[in-house]
Design an enzyme around this catalytic site. Sequence first.
Site, PDB file in Angstrom:
ATOM      1  N   ASP A   1       0.869  -1.175   0.000  1.00  0.00           N
ATOM      2  CA  ASP A   1       0.000   0.000   0.000  1.00  0.00           C
ATOM      3  C   ASP A   1       0.913   1.234   0.000  1.00  0.00           C
ATOM      4  OD1 ASP A   1       0.889   0.378   2.609  1.00  0.00           O
ATOM      5  OD2 ASP A   1      -1.104   0.317   3.525  1.00  0.00           O
TER       6      ASP A   1
ATOM      7  N   CYS B   1       3.336  -2.906   4.044  1.00  0.00           N
ATOM      8  CA  CYS B   1       2.493  -1.758   4.403  1.00  0.00           C
ATOM      9  C   CYS B   1       3.210  -1.016   5.522  1.00  0.00           C
ATOM     10  CB  CYS B   1       1.067  -2.180   4.771  1.00  0.00           C
ATOM     11  SG  CYS B   1       0.880  -3.159   6.265  1.00  0.00           S
TER      12      CYS B   1
ATOM     13  N   THR C   1       3.045  -0.951   8.882  1.00  0.00           N
ATOM     14  CA  THR C   1       3.552  -1.825   9.952  1.00  0.00           C
ATOM     15  C   THR C   1       3.783  -3.257   9.483  1.00  0.00           C
ATOM     16  OG1 THR C   1       1.349  -2.525  10.627  1.00  0.00           O
ATOM     17  CG2 THR C   1       2.228  -0.522  11.684  1.00  0.00           C
TER      18      THR C   1
ATOM     19  N   MET D   1      -1.336  -6.183   6.224  1.00  0.00           N
ATOM     20  CA  MET D   1      -1.102  -7.156   5.151  1.00  0.00           C
ATOM     21  C   MET D   1      -1.096  -8.577   5.717  1.00  0.00           C
ATOM     22  SD  MET D   1      -0.855  -5.702   2.229  1.00  0.00           S
ATOM     23  CE  MET D   1      -0.203  -4.364   1.201  1.00  0.00           C
TER      24      MET D   1
ATOM     25  N   HIS E   1      10.939 -22.026  10.922  1.00  0.00           N
ATOM     26  CA  HIS E   1       9.980 -22.594  11.883  1.00  0.00           C
ATOM     27  C   HIS E   1       8.534 -22.588  11.382  1.00  0.00           C
ATOM     28  CE1 HIS E   1      12.633 -21.991  15.729  1.00  0.00           C
ATOM     29  NE2 HIS E   1      13.263 -22.636  14.763  1.00  0.00           N
TER      30      HIS E   1
ATOM     31  N   HIS F   1       8.415 -28.678  13.765  1.00  0.00           N
ATOM     32  CA  HIS F   1       7.782 -27.471  13.221  1.00  0.00           C
ATOM     33  C   HIS F   1       6.668 -27.848  12.240  1.00  0.00           C
ATOM     34  CE1 HIS F   1      10.765 -25.174  15.287  1.00  0.00           C
ATOM     35  NE2 HIS F   1      11.723 -25.869  14.708  1.00  0.00           N
TER      36      HIS F   1
HETATM   37  C1  RB5 Z   1      -1.802   3.088   6.381  1.00  0.00           C
HETATM   38  O1  RB5 Z   1      -1.826   4.330   6.986  1.00  0.00           O
HETATM   39  C2  RB5 Z   1      -1.452   2.011   7.400  1.00  0.00           C
HETATM   40  O2  RB5 Z   1      -2.523   1.814   8.263  1.00  0.00           O
HETATM   41  C3  RB5 Z   1      -1.087   0.718   6.705  1.00  0.00           C
HETATM   42  O3  RB5 Z   1      -0.009   0.941   5.850  1.00  0.00           O
HETATM   43  C4  RB5 Z   1      -0.676  -0.430   7.581  1.00  0.00           C
HETATM   44  O4  RB5 Z   1       0.267  -0.043   8.535  1.00  0.00           O
HETATM   45  C5  RB5 Z   1      -1.769  -1.203   8.167  1.00  0.00           C
HETATM   46  O5  RB5 Z   1      -1.580  -2.203   8.873  1.00  0.00           O
END
Ligand code: RB5
Length: 146
Positions: free
Chosen positions: A12, A69, A71, A75, A102, A137
């Site tokens: 994203d 993305c 964090t 995703m 693992h 695993h």
């Molecule tokens: C977008 O602002 C942010 O929420 C997205 O990139 C991601 O971190 C979501 O988990």
Amino acid sequence: MEGIIRIAIAADHGGFDMKNELIKTLNRMRFDVKDFGTKENESVDYPDYAHPVATAVKNGEFDYGILVCGTGNGMAITANKHEGIRAGLAWNEDVGKLIKEHNNANIICLPGRFVTVEMARNIIKKFFKTGFAGDRHERRINKINC
Ligand code: RB5
């Protein structure tokens, strides 16, 4: 794994620049890479990119997926809704290694806002050069589905 490894990648807006840099790295590593977007750096919704990549990996069109993305969590949460997908969030090289060794992750998720491009390159290199350890695993992986 034999033959050319096929990789589906998407991001994203939180991972747009990193995704484009990683595509160059993956091409240099001679992987067969398909860019699932986003193609422009505007605000988009991460599930719109995670679902197509997860579907393509689940269907066997691609061997692995890479999702970026802000964090990495949006995703990963989305991709893991797909049966047969094991998406792992990796924020350093050791975790990149362990999600393969693992967890036999078939999608690696990266936090575009919390690691540098250089770190991300090293993380994916570690992921791809590590093998699944199997044994205990494998037993644990077989207990994941509910
Ligand atoms: C977008 O602002 C942010 O929420 C997205 O990139 C991601 O971190 C979501 O988990």
